[in-house]
Design a protein around this motif. Structure first.
Motif, PDB file in Angstrom:
ATOM      1  N   GLY A 197       0.809  -1.204   0.000  1.00  0.00           N
ATOM      2  CA  GLY A 197       0.000   0.000   0.000  1.00  0.00           C
ATOM      3  C   GLY A 197       0.843   1.255   0.000  1.00  0.00           C
ATOM      4  O   GLY A 197       1.970   1.264   0.485  1.00  0.00           O
ATOM      5  N   HIS A 198       0.270   2.298  -0.579  1.00  0.00           N
ATOM      6  CA  HIS A 198       0.925   3.603  -0.634  1.00  0.00           C
ATOM      7  C   HIS A 198       0.224   4.532   0.346  1.00  0.00           C
ATOM      8  O   HIS A 198      -0.993   4.693   0.294  1.00  0.00           O
ATOM      9  N   PHE A 199       1.014   5.143   1.232  1.00  0.00           N
ATOM     10  CA  PHE A 199       0.424   6.040   2.207  1.00  0.00           C
ATOM     11  C   PHE A 199      -0.144   7.280   1.530  1.00  0.00           C
ATOM     12  O   PHE A 199       0.443   7.819   0.599  1.00  0.00           O
ATOM     13  N   GLY A 200      -1.288   7.703   2.008  1.00  0.00           N
ATOM     14  CA  GLY A 200      -1.970   8.879   1.510  1.00  0.00           C
ATOM     15  C   GLY A 200      -3.453   8.743   1.825  1.00  0.00           C
ATOM     16  O   GLY A 200      -3.957   7.631   2.003  1.00  0.00           O
ATOM     17  N   PHE A 201      -4.148   9.837   1.904  1.00  0.00           N
ATOM     18  CA  PHE A 201      -5.564   9.797   2.267  1.00  0.00           C
ATOM     19  C   PHE A 201      -6.398   9.153   1.167  1.00  0.00           C
ATOM     20  O   PHE A 201      -6.164   9.359  -0.016  1.00  0.00           O
ATOM     21  N   SER A 202      -7.395   8.365   1.576  1.00  0.00           N
ATOM     22  CA  SER A 202      -8.271   7.685   0.627  1.00  0.00           C
ATOM     23  C   SER A 202      -9.686   8.241   0.702  1.00  0.00           C
ATOM     24  O   SER A 202     -10.389   8.064   1.697  1.00  0.00           O
ATOM     25  N   ASP A 203     -10.096   8.911  -0.375  1.00  0.00           N
ATOM     26  CA  ASP A 203     -11.473   9.406  -0.469  1.00  0.00           C
ATOM     27  C   ASP A 203     -12.459   8.241  -0.498  1.00  0.00           C
ATOM     28  O   ASP A 203     -13.504   8.285   0.143  1.00  0.00           O
TER      29      ASP A 203
END
Length: 155
Positions: A2-8
């Motif tokens: 997985g790639h870190f970052g916010f998920s809409d």
């Protein structure tokens, strides 16, 4: 992984999960009693909840990036969450008894537990995020197990 970052997309799924549950706190079945829940299942459920919530929100892999063939998993997950919302609507329109709460929906037993677990599992497959897949399996063991326990007590 997985790639870190916010998920809409993860946020939408979490809102679809949490909002009806918050409403439910005011409309629980009168005979609902959680004091005798299996403690091991409860630990699985709580640990899984934390993992699912975190993974759904902090990995950007769930966001829509084009429309590859892999998107089937996202569509399937979203359809299951729509069915989950429909199950809640049916529950809120019912007499809100134990029988209503642990009911089947379109042939899916204890649909209030199974639908979101499978939906988040499919979301994990779509995003290829093992953290969500593992967390939802842990959550599912506890959540579905508790629902089945209550359903057996009801019968």
């Amino acid at each position: 992984m997985g790639h870190f970052g916010f998920s809409d997309v993860g946020l939408v799924f979490m809102l679809m999960l949490i909002v009806p549950n918050l409403i439910w706190t005011k409309y629980q079945p009168e005979e609902y009693d959680f004091k005798d829940e299996n403690k091991v299942l409860l630990v699985f459920e709580r640990v899984g909840q934390v993992g699912v919530t975190g993974a759904a929100l902090v990995f950007s892999d769930f966001n829509i990036h084009g429309w590859p063939g892999w998107s089937f998993w996202l569509i399937a997950a979203f359809v299951l969450m729509i069915l989950y919302e429909c199950w809640w609507i049916r529950y809120f329109k019912s007499n809100r008894t134990w029988k209503d709460f642990y009911s089947s929906f379109y042939g899916i037993p204890v649909a209030g537990a199974i639908l979101p677990v499978v939906a988040f599992f499919f979301l994990g497959i779509y995003g290829r995020v093992s953290w969500l897949i593992v967390s939802v399996i842990i959550f599912g063991i506890g959540h579905i197990g508790i629902h089945l326990q209550h359903r057996r007590e009801m019968q």
